[in-house]
Design an enzyme around this catalytic site. Structure first.
Site, PDB file in Angstrom:
ATOM      1  N   HIS A  37       0.841  -1.205   0.000  1.00  0.00           N
ATOM      2  CA  HIS A  37       0.000   0.000   0.000  1.00  0.00           C
ATOM      3  C   HIS A  37       0.876   1.256   0.000  1.00  0.00           C
ATOM      4  O   HIS A  37       0.676   2.163  -0.811  1.00  0.00           O
ATOM      5  CB  HIS A  37      -0.928  -0.005   1.217  1.00  0.00           C
ATOM      6  CG  HIS A  37      -1.525   1.337   1.530  1.00  0.00           C
ATOM      7  ND1 HIS A  37      -2.481   1.925   0.740  1.00  0.00           N
ATOM      8  CD2 HIS A  37      -1.280   2.218   2.530  1.00  0.00           C
ATOM      9  CE1 HIS A  37      -2.814   3.106   1.245  1.00  0.00           C
ATOM     10  NE2 HIS A  37      -2.087   3.319   2.329  1.00  0.00           N
ATOM     11  N   ASP A  65       6.336  21.791 -26.509  1.00  0.00           N
ATOM     12  CA  ASP A  65       6.241  20.448 -25.919  1.00  0.00           C
ATOM     13  C   ASP A  65       7.279  20.384 -24.801  1.00  0.00           C
ATOM     14  O   ASP A  65       7.867  21.416 -24.448  1.00  0.00           O
ATOM     15  CB  ASP A  65       6.509  19.360 -26.984  1.00  0.00           C
ATOM     16  CG  ASP A  65       5.858  18.030 -26.609  1.00  0.00           C
ATOM     17  OD1 ASP A  65       6.283  17.440 -25.596  1.00  0.00           O
ATOM     18  OD2 ASP A  65       4.930  17.591 -27.314  1.00  0.00           O
ATOM     19  N   TRP A 118       7.004   0.073   3.930  1.00  0.00           N
ATOM     20  CA  TRP A 118       7.465   0.806   2.732  1.00  0.00           C
ATOM     21  C   TRP A 118       8.822   1.434   2.973  1.00  0.00           C
ATOM     22  O   TRP A 118       9.520   1.790   2.021  1.00  0.00           O
ATOM     23  CB  TRP A 118       6.448   1.863   2.309  1.00  0.00           C
ATOM     24  CG  TRP A 118       6.608   3.203   2.964  1.00  0.00           C
ATOM     25  CD1 TRP A 118       6.053   3.591   4.148  1.00  0.00           C
ATOM     26  CD2 TRP A 118       7.378   4.313   2.492  1.00  0.00           C
ATOM     27  NE1 TRP A 118       6.440   4.876   4.433  1.00  0.00           N
ATOM     28  CE2 TRP A 118       7.247   5.350   3.442  1.00  0.00           C
ATOM     29  CE3 TRP A 118       8.162   4.542   1.358  1.00  0.00           C
ATOM     30  CZ2 TRP A 118       7.876   6.582   3.302  1.00  0.00           C
ATOM     31  CZ3 TRP A 118       8.791   5.771   1.235  1.00  0.00           C
ATOM     32  CH2 TRP A 118       8.640   6.783   2.184  1.00  0.00           C
ATOM     33  N   SER A 177      12.965   6.069 -14.137  1.00  0.00           N
ATOM     34  CA  SER A 177      11.827   6.819 -14.673  1.00  0.00           C
ATOM     35  C   SER A 177      11.748   8.216 -14.060  1.00  0.00           C
ATOM     36  O   SER A 177      11.615   9.214 -14.772  1.00  0.00           O
ATOM     37  CB  SER A 177      10.550   6.032 -14.399  1.00  0.00           C
ATOM     38  OG  SER A 177       9.429   6.863 -14.497  1.00  0.00           O
ATOM     39  N   SER A 178      11.858   8.281 -12.725  1.00  0.00           N
ATOM     40  CA  SER A 178      11.734   9.580 -12.052  1.00  0.00           C
ATOM     41  C   SER A 178      12.847  10.533 -12.439  1.00  0.00           C
ATOM     42  O   SER A 178      12.610  11.724 -12.641  1.00  0.00           O
ATOM     43  CB  SER A 178      11.794   9.414 -10.532  1.00  0.00           C
ATOM     44  OG  SER A 178      10.656   8.806 -10.072  1.00  0.00           O
ATOM     45  N   HIS A 185      13.274  12.088   3.388  1.00  0.00           N
ATOM     46  CA  HIS A 185      12.651  13.352   3.750  1.00  0.00           C
ATOM     47  C   HIS A 185      12.460  14.272   2.552  1.00  0.00           C
ATOM     48  O   HIS A 185      11.353  14.780   2.360  1.00  0.00           O
ATOM     49  CB  HIS A 185      13.334  14.069   4.915  1.00  0.00           C
ATOM     50  CG  HIS A 185      12.441  15.171   5.382  1.00  0.00           C
ATOM     51  ND1 HIS A 185      11.398  14.967   6.244  1.00  0.00           N
ATOM     52  CD2 HIS A 185      12.338  16.439   4.968  1.00  0.00           C
ATOM     53  CE1 HIS A 185      10.705  16.077   6.363  1.00  0.00           C
ATOM     54  NE2 HIS A 185      11.260  16.999   5.608  1.00  0.00           N
ATOM     55  N   GLU A 189      11.920  13.301  -0.252  1.00  0.00           N
ATOM     56  CA  GLU A 189      10.825  12.630  -0.955  1.00  0.00           C
ATOM     57  C   GLU A 189       9.453  13.150  -0.499  1.00  0.00           C
ATOM     58  O   GLU A 189       8.550  13.331  -1.310  1.00  0.00           O
ATOM     59  CB  GLU A 189      10.920  11.115  -0.736  1.00  0.00           C
ATOM     60  CG  GLU A 189       9.710  10.296  -1.158  1.00  0.00           C
ATOM     61  CD  GLU A 189       9.486  10.258  -2.661  1.00  0.00           C
ATOM     62  OE1 GLU A 189      10.439  10.552  -3.412  1.00  0.00           O
ATOM     63  OE2 GLU A 189       8.358   9.946  -3.073  1.00  0.00           O
ATOM     64  N   TYR A 236       8.758  16.073   0.411  1.00  0.00           N
ATOM     65  CA  TYR A 236       8.531  17.375  -0.235  1.00  0.00           C
ATOM     66  C   TYR A 236       8.301  17.226  -1.719  1.00  0.00           C
ATOM     67  O   TYR A 236       7.621  18.041  -2.334  1.00  0.00           O
ATOM     68  CB  TYR A 236       9.674  18.333   0.072  1.00  0.00           C
ATOM     69  CG  TYR A 236       9.669  18.686   1.529  1.00  0.00           C
ATOM     70  CD1 TYR A 236       8.465  19.010   2.143  1.00  0.00           C
ATOM     71  CD2 TYR A 236      10.797  18.629   2.312  1.00  0.00           C
ATOM     72  CE1 TYR A 236       8.395  19.279   3.478  1.00  0.00           C
ATOM     73  CE2 TYR A 236      10.741  18.900   3.669  1.00  0.00           C
ATOM     74  CZ  TYR A 236       9.539  19.225   4.246  1.00  0.00           C
ATOM     75  OH  TYR A 236       9.468  19.472   5.569  1.00  0.00           O
ATOM     76  N   SER A 246      -1.689  27.281  -5.076  1.00  0.00           N
ATOM     77  CA  SER A 246      -1.375  28.684  -5.365  1.00  0.00           C
ATOM     78  C   SER A 246      -1.942  29.130  -6.701  1.00  0.00           C
ATOM     79  O   SER A 246      -1.994  30.334  -6.983  1.00  0.00           O
ATOM     80  CB  SER A 246       0.139  28.906  -5.373  1.00  0.00           C
ATOM     81  OG  SER A 246       0.694  28.486  -4.154  1.00  0.00           O
ATOM     82  N   HIS A 301      15.142  13.171  11.876  1.00  0.00           N
ATOM     83  CA  HIS A 301      13.969  13.277  12.764  1.00  0.00           C
ATOM     84  C   HIS A 301      13.099  12.027  12.675  1.00  0.00           C
ATOM     85  O   HIS A 301      12.188  11.863  13.477  1.00  0.00           O
ATOM     86  CB  HIS A 301      13.154  14.551  12.494  1.00  0.00           C
ATOM     87  CG  HIS A 301      12.610  14.667  11.108  1.00  0.00           C
ATOM     88  ND1 HIS A 301      12.447  15.868  10.482  1.00  0.00           N
ATOM     89  CD2 HIS A 301      12.194  13.746  10.205  1.00  0.00           C
ATOM     90  CE1 HIS A 301      11.953  15.674   9.269  1.00  0.00           C
ATOM     91  NE2 HIS A 301      11.793  14.399   9.087  1.00  0.00           N
ATOM     92  N   HIS A 302      13.376  11.165  11.700  1.00  0.00           N
ATOM     93  CA  HIS A 302      12.656   9.889  11.640  1.00  0.00           C
ATOM     94  C   HIS A 302      13.318   8.852  12.533  1.00  0.00           C
ATOM     95  O   HIS A 302      12.847   7.718  12.607  1.00  0.00           O
ATOM     96  CB  HIS A 302      12.630   9.373  10.202  1.00  0.00           C
ATOM     97  CG  HIS A 302      11.904  10.282   9.265  1.00  0.00           C
ATOM     98  ND1 HIS A 302      10.564  10.155   9.002  1.00  0.00           N
ATOM     99  CD2 HIS A 302      12.314  11.366   8.563  1.00  0.00           C
ATOM    100  CE1 HIS A 302      10.186  11.108   8.156  1.00  0.00           C
ATOM    101  NE2 HIS A 302      11.237  11.863   7.879  1.00  0.00           N
ATOM    102  N   THR A 310       6.872  27.137   5.719  1.00  0.00           N
ATOM    103  CA  THR A 310       5.541  26.559   5.519  1.00  0.00           C
ATOM    104  C   THR A 310       4.478  27.515   6.039  1.00  0.00           C
ATOM    105  O   THR A 310       3.422  27.697   5.419  1.00  0.00           O
ATOM    106  CB  THR A 310       5.429  25.193   6.223  1.00  0.00           C
ATOM    107  OG1 THR A 310       6.607  24.449   5.942  1.00  0.00           O
ATOM    108  CG2 THR A 310       4.229  24.430   5.739  1.00  0.00           C
ATOM    109  N   LYS A 326       3.717  30.207   3.624  1.00  0.00           N
ATOM    110  CA  LYS A 326       2.810  29.779   2.553  1.00  0.00           C
ATOM    111  C   LYS A 326       1.366  29.810   3.005  1.00  0.00           C
ATOM    112  O   LYS A 326       0.498  30.355   2.313  1.00  0.00           O
ATOM    113  CB  LYS A 326       3.179  28.373   2.103  1.00  0.00           C
ATOM    114  CG  LYS A 326       4.414  28.373   1.255  1.00  0.00           C
ATOM    115  CD  LYS A 326       4.710  27.003   0.729  1.00  0.00           C
ATOM    116  CE  LYS A 326       5.747  27.094  -0.349  1.00  0.00           C
ATOM    117  NZ  LYS A 326       5.215  27.722  -1.568  1.00  0.00           N
ATOM    118  N   ARG A 378       1.893   1.068  15.036  1.00  0.00           N
ATOM    119  CA  ARG A 378       1.501   0.905  13.637  1.00  0.00           C
ATOM    120  C   ARG A 378       1.943  -0.460  13.130  1.00  0.00           C
ATOM    121  O   ARG A 378       2.674  -1.171  13.805  1.00  0.00           O
ATOM    122  CB  ARG A 378       2.107   2.031  12.790  1.00  0.00           C
ATOM    123  CG  ARG A 378       3.613   2.049  12.785  1.00  0.00           C
ATOM    124  CD  ARG A 378       4.172   3.349  12.203  1.00  0.00           C
ATOM    125  NE  ARG A 378       4.127   3.350  10.743  1.00  0.00           N
ATOM    126  CZ  ARG A 378       5.020   3.994   9.961  1.00  0.00           C
ATOM    127  NH1 ARG A 378       6.012   4.666  10.500  1.00  0.00           N
ATOM    128  NH2 ARG A 378       4.900   3.953   8.672  1.00  0.00           N
TER     129      ARG A 378
HETATM  130 CU   LIG Z   1      11.020  13.729   7.429  1.00  0.00          CU
END
Ligand SMILES: [Cu+2]
Lengths: 289, 533
Positions: free
Chosen positions: B81, B110, B146, B174-175, B258, B260, B262, B273, B307-308, B333, B336, B455
């Site tokens: 998932h 293009d 994941w 690909s990315s 991290h 990722e 963002y 916006s 921080h993870h 943030t 924004k 979790r």
């Molecule tokens: Cu993070």
């Protein structure tokens, strides 16, 4: 540069989806091979051959379009941005492995040896003392190397080879841009290719020595792991760079590239210089210190 | 520039005017609009697949005890998932939106490298095909979450981990190619006069997102390569017996991980916006500060990864550095969120479907941001770590955050793509069902998390039963209401009232200067930019 000003958007192409299928066969085959299934090797081989064919055709098509004058100066800049950012992605790939080396040397190994903030890790294997290069691994599962490669023998030779090759490549570039004879450009290109090939030969011999004389292998703890992954990926990049330069040189011999239209040449040169810079990092942080 | 001008200018001789017939159009295309559509359809398919897996999870968790699935299969569901939603649903959706909109927003004919664009897309179905195939392999699919922490993903992994690793490599290829294309397009293909500081914010946020992608996807490739080596070639990157460190895995992974997050939210900022000024009928408040805030967030994203990992045993200096650096992110943030609210201040607001999703984004994403701030406090995180509080936090930023922004974008630009006006009734029905469903699902998770429910478990203590039942009901409401979305989109493609070129009264930007539906090729000759933003 061609006279076109309109941006060339190519018509439909079969190449991308064929490349995707080839990539899938390679990945699926490699996965199967590592899991010892019967189809793995052959699938990987078919995928790799298909990929070579697609890449060959794709580059051929781009060269053809370029010669037809379909590409504007703006297209040339797109290619340049593309190559620059691709090299940046490669830099970050190596950064992951360099970061690993620094982390292991600064934190993981000293902590296992009882030093520093997390020296409590020493309780895992009491009596283990930290050292770098790591000649004794903490646990019995891995056994450390008996010796390591001295930086002042082959690696020093290799450094000289690669640095020299960056110069000879620049001579070729200068000759192409500033009206040198084509023979001169081609001569310097072959010298550069030769230096790359000798480098690869030396690197191969170094690996042979490491495996047979020093017991330094992928399996000999974190020193061997970082050593072979860093130098190995670098070697793979040198191999690719050398192949690219051979192709560029053959194209030069066919009369491709002019003083103001030679993106393929420059992209290859950038790639080679990047590979050279990575080597300097390797020489300092893997071999010397 | 009027519609007639654009169609009149469309007279070049070396490529076709309209799309090719049949399937070959999709397999062989080099058109950014076709490729954008394929990305969006692929993303929708993955959203439904990954969503079904979420419903398996929520069905099992409806009550305590094991009812529906084996614990091993439950772990495969949580893992797949997460992987499918992150790499298969959210990221491709944003790339699809970039493909459709970036060339039209900057006046380019293009994408910069159209053939490579098609390759970037077509790798994905194969990569996810291979990933889904692992469900049917001996030993089952990846089951290590994941985030695939070593040694769970190395020493104790099922055999299919090898295919997982190669699938991740393919997604990375690909990315990176997709991101390189977007950067090259934005830097090189802008119409004359479209200076950087005149670009729409969606273009700006994507420029920065693409930079993040090129910087961190190779690091992800590096870490899965180290896993592959540890599993099959006897290296000891993540094995302390050889001098390596399982914690090293987490450092390298989160150095990717991290930025990722963002990558999954900056384009959302760009979408919101675009939408809020349209429906507030005012210029975006603080355009320049939005650009600088986005760039600051991108910069900070590289120095907060640990921080993870507050509970893995880092030196005190590390805990403090990563705590304070993380809290700094609240500043840009906050800028924004302030700017979005200031844009609406005294605006002539209307609440069409895209605006409803954008507003819900601002409110619910902020809730997710604030719970993130709570998690950033290292001593408090010792309590929250690996509980449902974390699950609540990141689902708030990803579902009513990233996913709602994607929905908002689809509703906002759908008339431009299909040429048909929106069915507002169905859109609003979809919005309210989603809004209610998402909050019923994820809000209670804050409380069960704070109460200590871990979790990634298929069974739990009785005390958590009520809130889990509520969350499961919410998940089914949310999941089923997405069928309204699918129906609405398909209906819109097939029929509907003709949409004008500028179908939203307050909309600004080049994409509204071309007819709806947008012609197959737009801006083959660059448009003239005045003061447009
Ligand atoms: Cu993070």
């Amino acid at each position: 540069m061609s006279a076109t000003t309109e941006y060339y958007v190519p018509a439909q192409s079969r190449l991308p989806i064929l490349a995707s299928i080839a990539l899938f066969l390679m990945a699926f085959g490699a996965g199967g091979m590592l899991n010892e299934s019967s189809y793995g090797g052959i699938t990987l081989l078919v995928g790799a051959l298909a990929m070579i064919a697609v890449v060959y055709t794709w580059f051929g098509k781009v060269i053809e379009e370029s010669h037809q004058g379909l590409y504007s100066a703006q297209m040339d800049r797109s290619f340049r941005w593309g190559m620059s950012w691709f090299i940046f992605s490669e830099v970050m790939f190596f950064a992951a492995f360099f970061g690993t080396l620094f982390y292991v040397r600064t934190f993981a190994v000293p902590w296992l040896g009882g030093e520093g903030d997390k020296g409590v890790s020493n309780m895992l294997w009491e009596g283990f003392t930290a050292q770098w290069p790591l000649m004794e691994t903490p646990g019995d599962k891995f056994s450390g190397p008996e010796g390591i490669i001295s930086p002042w023998a082959l690696p020093l030779v290799n450094t000289v080879l690669l640095v020299t090759s960056s110069f000879t490549l620049t001579f070729a570039h200068k000759a192409l841009v500033h009206g040198g004879t084509r023979e001169n450009v081609i001569k310097w290109m072959w010298v550069t290719v030769a230096l790359g090939v000798v480098f690869l030969f030396c690197q191969g011999y170094e690996y042979y020595e490491a495996y047979t004389h020093y017991g330094l292998t992928l399996q000999s703890g974190i020193y061997g792991a970082t050593f072979f992954m860093l130098t190995g990926f670098h070697g793979a990049h040198v191999t690719l760079g050398t192949i690219m330069m051979i192709i560029i040189t053959l194209r030069l011999m066919k009369g491709h590239f002019t003083a103001d239209n030679h993106f393929g040449f420059e992209a290859t040169a950038w790639y080679w210089h990047f590979v050279d810079v990575v080597w300097i990092g390797l020489f300092i942080f893997v071999y010397v210190f | 520039m009027s519609t007639a001008d654009i169609t009149a200018e469309h007279h070049d001789d070396h490529h076709d005017h309209g799309p090719a017939k049949g399937l070959s159009r999709w397999f062989f295309t080099t058109n950014h609009k076709d490729i954008g559509s394929m990305y969006l359809w692929f993303s929708l398919a993955m959203f439904l697949v990954g969503g079904s897996m979420a419903l398996v999870i929520r069905a099992e968790l409806f009550q305590p005890g094991l009812q529906l699935v084996e614990p091993g299969f439950f772990n495969q569901m949580t893992t797949m998932h997460g992987l499918i939603m992150v790499f298969g649903a959210v990221m491709p959706a944003f790339v699809g939106l970039a493909n459709w909109m970036v060339p039209m927003m900057i006046g380019a004919p293009d994408m910069a490298l159209p053939r490579m664009n098609n390759w970037s897309f077509w790798i994905l179905p194969f990569a996810f095909g291979m990933l889904l195939l692992t469900l049917f392999m001996d030993g089952g699919a990846p089951n290590f979450g994941w985030t695939f922490y070593a040694p769970l993903s190395t020493t104790y992994a099922p055999d299919s981990v090898t295919f997982f690793i190669f699938a991740v490599h393919m997604m990375g290829v690909s990315s990176i190619m997709g991101a390189i294309n977007i950067v090259a397009t934005i830097l090189n293909m802008r119409a004359p006069g479209m200076t950087l500081m005149k670009m729409p914010l969606f273009v700006w946020t994507w420029l920065i997102t693409a930079y993040l992608l090129i910087a961190v996807m190779p690091v992800l490739a590096g870490v899965v390569t180290m896993m592959l080596m540890d599993i099959h070639f006897g290296t000891s990157f993540f094995d302390a017996a050889g001098g390596g460190d399982p914690v090293l895995f987490q450092h390298v992974f989160w150095f990717f991980g991290h930025p990722e997050v963002y990558i999954m939210i900056l384009p959302a900022f760009g979408i919101v916006s675009a939408i809020i000024p349209t429906f507030a009928r005012k210029q975006l408040f603080g355009y320049a500060s939005m650009v600088y805030a986005t760039a600051s967030i991108a910069f900070l994203s590289f120095i907060v990864w640990a921080h993870h990992m507050f509970t893995v045993g880092m030196p005190l200096a590390g805990e403090l550095f990563f705590m304070f650096a993380t809290m700094l992110i609240a500043v840009p943030t906050g800028v924004k969120v302030f700017n979005w609210i200031a844009t609406m201040w005294r605006g002539s607001m209307t609440f069409e479907t895209p605006m409803l999703f954008a507003l819900a984004f601002v409110i619910l994403f902020t809730i997710g941001g604030l719970s993130g701030l709570m998690l950033a406090i290292a001593p408090a995180d010792f309590q929250y770590h690996d509980t449902y509080f974390v699950v609540a936090h990141f689902h708030y930023v990803l579902v009513p955050g990233a996913i709602f922004s994607i929905m908002a974008a689809v509703y906002y630009w759908l008339p431009k793509w299909t040429g048909h006006q929106l069915n507002e009734g169905a859109g609003k029905f979809h919005f309210w069902m989603s809004f209610i469903g998402v909050n019923i699902t994820f809000f209670p998770m804050h409380f069960i998390g704070l109460a200590g429910m871990p979790r990634r478990i298929p069974d739990y203590a009785l005390q958590f039963a009520d809130f889990n039942a509520i969350a499961s009901v919410g998940a089914f409401i949310f999941g089923l209401s997405q069928l309204i979305f699918v129906w609405n989109v398909i209906q819109n493609i097939r029929s509907g009232k003709k949409a004008e070129a500028k179908c939203w009264e307050g909309a600004e930007g080049l994409e509204w200067s071309v007819p709806s539906p947008a012609p197959y090729h737009t801006f083959t000759t660059p448009p003239q930019i005045e003061g447009a933003k």
